[in-house]
Design a protein around this motif. Structure first.
Motif, mmCIF file in Angstrom:
data_model
loop_
_atom_site.group_PDB
_atom_site.id
_atom_site.type_symbol
_atom_site.label_atom_id
_atom_site.label_comp_id
_atom_site.label_asym_id
_atom_site.label_seq_id
_atom_site.Cartn_x
_atom_site.Cartn_y
_atom_site.Cartn_z
ATOM 1 N N GLU A 32 4.234 -4.298 5.218
ATOM 2 C CA GLU A 32 2.811 -4.054 5.463
ATOM 3 C C GLU A 32 2.172 -5.169 6.284
ATOM 4 O OE1 GLU A 32 -0.493 -1.660 5.244
ATOM 5 O OE2 GLU A 32 1.393 -1.176 4.257
ATOM 6 N N THR A 64 -9.627 5.227 13.859
ATOM 7 C CA THR A 64 -10.182 4.290 12.885
ATOM 8 C C THR A 64 -11.696 4.222 13.038
ATOM 9 O OG1 THR A 64 -10.004 2.356 14.316
ATOM 10 C CG2 THR A 64 -8.102 2.872 12.937
ATOM 11 N N ARG A 89 -4.231 6.201 3.855
ATOM 12 C CA ARG A 89 -5.243 5.155 3.904
ATOM 13 C C ARG A 89 -4.741 3.919 4.635
ATOM 14 N NH1 ARG A 89 -7.048 6.795 -1.675
ATOM 15 N NH2 ARG A 89 -9.083 7.728 -1.262
ATOM 16 N N THR A 90 -5.667 3.245 5.296
ATOM 17 C CA THR A 90 -5.428 1.961 5.943
ATOM 18 C C THR A 90 -6.264 0.923 5.202
ATOM 19 O OG1 THR A 90 -5.135 3.020 8.089
ATOM 20 C CG2 THR A 90 -5.723 0.694 8.117
ATOM 21 N N THR A 91 -5.779 -0.298 5.109
ATOM 22 C CA THR A 91 -6.567 -1.348 4.480
ATOM 23 C C THR A 91 -7.673 -1.770 5.434
ATOM 24 O OG1 THR A 91 -4.649 -2.128 3.234
ATOM 25 C CG2 THR A 91 -6.516 -3.639 3.429
ATOM 26 N N TYR A 92 -8.909 -1.495 5.045
ATOM 27 C CA TYR A 92 -10.086 -1.916 5.806
ATOM 28 C C TYR A 92 -10.606 -3.217 5.205
ATOM 29 C CZ TYR A 92 -10.837 2.275 8.643
ATOM 30 O OH TYR A 92 -10.721 3.275 9.574
#
Length: 196
Positions: free
Chosen positions: A45, A134, A175-178
């Protein structure tokens, strides 16, 4: 990573130095966002070699910032890590600076935090990474507040972010880590006193 409502307070300058390390701070934020993870998953990641990730996790464990999550492991050899404080850490630099080694640790922490702040702002305003898949937003508002009102506002905003963290924590491939990066302080350049 400061959440005053449900966070764990940092009282040891050595722990502050561990949190200040950019890679270790990123590991802690990813674990908080995603929940328990294996070193290999974290390495993938964060795009780091697995041996480096294992080293950083051992260092974080040494300072009591992460621990093994035995319930999430497949067997006794499987090492899954979780943050000790999934809602982050609160840092009172004024109190920490009064301890032996506190001023030096605070200086390192401030230096890394300021550098990270520049990276975040540069990325937010950059044209390089405008991916239509995004979402990105920058908000700047000036609000007239007393110190108590500023603390109340910060608490309310942290409550909102914490609810979203609780709702979305987990390893969902959709999901993406924002990053939610927030600063509440007297307007830069104003004569009002800055405080921690």
């Amino acid at each position: 990573m400061t959440y005053p409502n449900r966070s764990q307070a940092v009282h040891d300058p050595k722990v502050l130095r561990a949190i200040a390390h950019p890679v270790r701070n990123r590991i802690l934020t990813e674990l908080a966002a995603s929940g328990p993870m294996r070193a290999a998953d974290l390495a993938r990641e964060l795009d780091l070699p697995a041996n480096q990730m294992s080293f950083h996790l051992r260092q974080l464990a040494k300072y009591g910032l992460v621990e093994e999550d035995h319930d999430a492991a497949r067997d006794k050899r499987d090492r899954v890590w979780r943050p000790v404080a999934p809602d982050g850490f609160s840092v009172n630099l004024t109190d920490l600076e009064k301890q032996p080694g506190g001023k030096a640790a605070s200086s390192v922490y401030r230096q890394h935090a300021a550098g990270w702040g520049h990276v975040v702002v540069d990325a937010a305003y950059s044209d390089d990474r405008r991916d239509p898949a995004t979402f990105r937003t920058v908000t700047e508002q000036a609000v007239r507040l007393t110190v108590d009102e500023a603390k109340e506002l910060a608490g309310e905003l942290d409550d909102v972010v914490t609810r979203w963290l609780d709702r979305t924590r987990g390893r969902d491939p959709e999901r993406t880590t924002y990053l939610w990066f927030s600063v509440l302080q007297p307007y830069p350049g104003d004569r009002a006193k800055d405080g921690d």
